[in-house]
Write an enzyme that holds these catalytic residues in place. Sequence first.
Site, PDB file in Angstrom:
ATOM      1  CE  LYS A  55      -3.667   0.009  -0.439  1.00  0.00           C
ATOM      2  NZ  LYS A  55      -4.894  -0.299  -1.223  1.00  0.00           N
TER       3      LYS A  55
HETATM    4  N1  PMP Z   1      -3.241  -7.442   1.468  1.00  0.00           N
HETATM    5  C1  PMP Z   1      -3.113  -6.581   2.478  1.00  0.00           C
HETATM    6  C2  PMP Z   1      -2.429  -7.030   3.737  1.00  0.00           C
HETATM    7  C3  PMP Z   1      -3.618  -5.267   2.355  1.00  0.00           C
HETATM    8  O1  PMP Z   1      -3.495  -4.395   3.377  1.00  0.00           O
HETATM    9  C4  PMP Z   1      -4.268  -4.899   1.157  1.00  0.00           C
HETATM   10  C5  PMP Z   1      -4.805  -3.510   1.008  1.00  0.00           C
HETATM   11  N2  PMP Z   1      -6.115  -3.316   1.454  1.00  0.00           N
HETATM   12  C6  PMP Z   1      -4.405  -5.849   0.128  1.00  0.00           C
HETATM   13  C7  PMP Z   1      -3.860  -7.119   0.327  1.00  0.00           C
HETATM   14  C8  PMP Z   1      -5.192  -5.590  -1.138  1.00  0.00           C
HETATM   15  O2  PMP Z   1      -4.709  -4.583  -1.969  1.00  0.00           O
HETATM   16  P1  PMP Z   1      -5.673  -3.678  -2.814  1.00  0.00           P
HETATM   17  O3  PMP Z   1      -6.265  -2.635  -1.889  1.00  0.00           O
HETATM   18  O4  PMP Z   1      -4.788  -3.058  -3.850  1.00  0.00           O
HETATM   19  O5  PMP Z   1      -6.764  -4.499  -3.417  1.00  0.00           O
END
Ligand code: PMP
Length: 345
Positions: A55
């Site tokens: 992130k």
């Molecule tokens: N894994 C973790 C540990 C996260 O914090 C996030 C972010 N919400 C994601 C996966 C998924 O990423 P995205 O928001 O780009 O879908």
Amino acid sequence: MRTLTFGAMNITQPFKSTLDLIGNTPIVLLEGPSKAAGCEIWGKCEFANPGSSVKDRAALYMIRDAEARGELKPGGTVIEGTAGNTGIGIALVANALGYKTIIVMPDNQSKEKMDTLRALGAQLVLVPPTKYADPAHFQHTSRRMAEETPGAVWAGQFDNTANRKAHIEGTAVELWEQLDGRIDGFTCAAGTGGTIAGVGLGLKERDENIQIALTDPHGAALYNYYAKGELQSEGSSVAEGIGQGRITGNLEGAVIDTQFRVSDEEGMEWVSQLLREEGLCLGLSSGINVAGAIALGQKLVAEGRDNPRVATILCDTGFRYLSTLYNADWLREKGLPVFDWLDAK
Ligand code: PMP
């Protein structure tokens, strides 16, 4: 070679800014998963970002975008609702650029994330977890706070497409170059959907035959949406940061060729194997992604692709979950299997 948006291509060159430490993460061949799939499974090491998660990329892009739109001015405040990792990324980027950070987070996320946000100097507002339709939901609370705070911008990661742009211009380009333009499939789970949509769009631009698969945890609605057009969920998951119930702005226009559903138990099996056999300590969303990547690899092999290469995201470090995923009492309380080495007192 195309100029990359994140960091510098050659890490032997000194960086001019700490923000250049975001992105350009390494990629690693995962031995156990490759064996299980019968083809190459590659993990993009997003835990290597300064905030230890994928992130950081979205945080940097959303803040740069707010500056470019003229909304975020010197001394301003960035406000966001987040499961934690985006907040950590925002706090780091905001510190580096002289902004303040206010983070609204559901109070059921890991203590490590809360402690980290406080340690970084962010103001942390904890709210009870509730459904998205409830005005008290962390996303709505953070938006209202931004409206009421002078000089503040709301990052709005779920619908702000600066988030997925970070993956179109960054993660996808890096994957393409790191794998020498030979990649057959990509999969990951969705929180905001920024990663799956952005990497998917970025890779399809280069080769439309690359299969993009959504890997959904239980309790999320996207598997059914992509399988049969209905936003419908079954079961539940303790995985933090993933599991979406609606088509976010970042998911609009995403190209998803196929979908898999992975249980927490199956994700934990891969977290366990990668830790014990390959020395990687990861969060549960990474384990779920790896299980999905194996399923995609097996599908591509069955379809007759010659030694296909599949890539996925190792989203964050397991050190962020010492009090949850790596804690025997917590696992027992959640009715999940306890990693056997945790029980050996
Ligand atoms: N894994 C973790 C540990 C996260 O914090 C996030 C972010 N919400 C994601 C996966 C998924 O990423 P995205 O928001 O780009 O879908």
